[in-house]
Design an enzyme around this catalytic site. Structure first.
Site, PDB file in Angstrom:
ATOM      1  N   ASP A 198       0.835  -1.202   0.000  1.00  0.00           N
ATOM      2  CA  ASP A 198       0.000   0.000   0.000  1.00  0.00           C
ATOM      3  C   ASP A 198       0.869   1.251   0.000  1.00  0.00           C
ATOM      4  OD1 ASP A 198      -1.976   1.885   0.286  1.00  0.00           O
ATOM      5  OD2 ASP A 198      -2.519   1.331   2.329  1.00  0.00           O
ATOM      6  N   ASP A 258      -1.575   5.520  -5.262  1.00  0.00           N
ATOM      7  CA  ASP A 258      -1.951   4.626  -4.170  1.00  0.00           C
ATOM      8  C   ASP A 258      -2.264   3.231  -4.691  1.00  0.00           C
ATOM      9  OD1 ASP A 258      -2.867   3.383  -1.916  1.00  0.00           O
ATOM     10  OD2 ASP A 258      -4.614   4.667  -1.630  1.00  0.00           O
TER      11      ASP A 258
END
Length: 430
Positions: A125, A314
């Site tokens: 992430d 992201d």
């Protein structure tokens, strides 16, 4: 204003406690992995809710009480085969690389990780900086089901960081919190001996229900780390000094195996030249200028006004979440597209509608193209009128002040994350 574009062979997907590593690492690659089929499956509106919650974007009232709809495969796509063996983690090849596939519908790109000698499948992430894992100390027995659980008592190298806790909140709905341990963490054969790892005693239901992933490996900057009272470095930051170059790359491709690679930039993975863009890192994100756009072709570049002029890269978000002006301009060119406030709380359209590509600024001097083939997230099958309805991979940020370049963006581009600067570099996938 001069905005350059770069033409490539396939016509444009880019146009315009001190942790101690085990040894000098050099570089290493982690191929993406997948779990076997589970009863839990995401859908577009659910992923949009999660993106909103992660960044504190206010949700529309239509999202309250939303329940996932029936999910169909994308038109023309064959259904991915289920993993086999131990939750789809295959044996290493001769190069020590773990090889497998992304999850169904490219919904989540996952990677094998070992903590204290125990194997997990985790989500890398770049939108957060905490590493945490499902574990035996969680108080909710239901949350433990169908996950690999880290047990510090079974690790000879685990130690609790006294008085250290973490509490990562994704908006006001999704969270994970609890004590922090230090243990040996291995990814692709590269090891950090004393990596800080959060062991949530409780997690939000949406995280527990995601049976594909056992946790997160945060790869943003330390500034975002929620461990208190002393922030801890990410796995990448701890390892950077032992890499040939302080970089990692993301190769997340639609319907194919991909990889993360640390310490080197593999030129065989992209076409043409890399475009380098300085990162705005004051908030701890991999964030770049992103205020220009064009729909269909580059004959009329427009600027976001009275909105957000930056975007966060992201890998932990599946969708492309952009300023409402961009989203409305895009779907104005998709026949039959509409914002559905009741069933989907998002933009949908007939699956047979022709789709334009989207040009989007990356920095101030270049435009990236997101091909139309990547902008359909999934099909929900025929509606009451018999027309098959598709949910868009591009959705609005609901005037939330944040734009998110999620996996839809990464499927169009090979991306380099570089600590030097810091910066990101982009090019079309090979």
């Amino acid at each position: 204003m001069h905005v350059s574009t770069l033409l490539v062979a396939v016509l444009l997907p880019l146009a315009l406690s001190k942790p101690t590593p085990r040894k000098k690492t050099g570089s290493f690659k982690v191929h993406l992995a997948r779990r076997g089929e589970t009863e839990y499956s995401r859908d577009g509106p659910t992923d949009l809710q999660r993106a909103y919650a992660k960044y504190g974007i206010p949700t529309t009232h239509e999202m309250d009480g939303y329940h996932p709809q029936h999910i169909s495969k994308l038109p023309g796509n064959s259904k991915a085969t289920a993993g086999s063996g131990k939750e789809g983690v295959e044996s290493q090849d001769e190069k020590g690389e773990v090889v497998n596939n992304p999850t169904n519908h490219d919904i989540q790109f996952l990677s094998p990780v070992t903590i204290g000698g125990q194997p997990f499948i985790m989500n890398f992430d770049t939108g957060s900086s905490d590493t945490w894992v499902m574990n035996t100390q969680m108080t909710d027995e239901e949350a433990k089901k169908d996950h690999h659980l880290y047990d510090p008592s079974k690790s000879k190298t685990a130690s609790k960081l006294v008085d250290q806790t973490f509490d990562i909140k994704y908006g006001d709905k999704t969270h994970a919190s609890g004590p922090v341990y230090s243990d040996v963490m291995d990814i692709g054969g590269a090891t950090v001996r004393n990596q800080a790892i959060g062991l949530p005693s409780k997690v939000a239901a949406s995280l527990a229900e995601d049976k594909t992933s056992d946790g997160l490996v945060g790869l943003a900057m330390t500034k975002l780390n929620t461990i208190r009272p002393v922030k801890q470095k990410t796995f990448f930051e701890n390892l950077a000094e032992d890499l040939d170059e302080p970089v990692f790359t993301a190769q997340l491709r639609h319907g194919k195996m991909g990889s993360y690679e640390f310490g080197t930039i593999d030129k065989s993975k992209y076409h043409g030249d890399l475009i380098k863009v300085p990162v705005i890192n004051e908030n701890g994100f991999w964030e770049i200028p992103c205020s220009l756009y064009s729909v269909g072709k580059l004959d009329k570049i427009q600027t976001i006004q009275n909105g957000t002029g930056t975007a966060i890269l992201d890998t932990g978000t599946t969708l492309l979440v952009l300023d409402e002006k961009i989203v409305k301009a895009y779907y104005a060119q998709v026949p039959g597209a509409r914002y559905d406030p009741t069933r989907f709380a998002g933009w949908v359209y007939p699956c047979n509608s022709p789709m334009p590509s989207l040009f989007l600024a990356v920095g101030t001097d270049h435009m990236a193209i997101i091909p139309s083939s990547l902008l359909t997230f999934q099909s929900y099958g025929p509606g009451p009128d018999g027309v098959e309805t598709c949910y868009g991979g591009l959705q609005s940020n609901n005037a939330g002040g944040i734009q998110i370049l999620g996996d839809v963006f990464f499927k169009a581009l090979f991306v380099v994350f570089d600590q030097r600067g810091p910066s990101i570099s982009l090019a079309p996938h090979a």
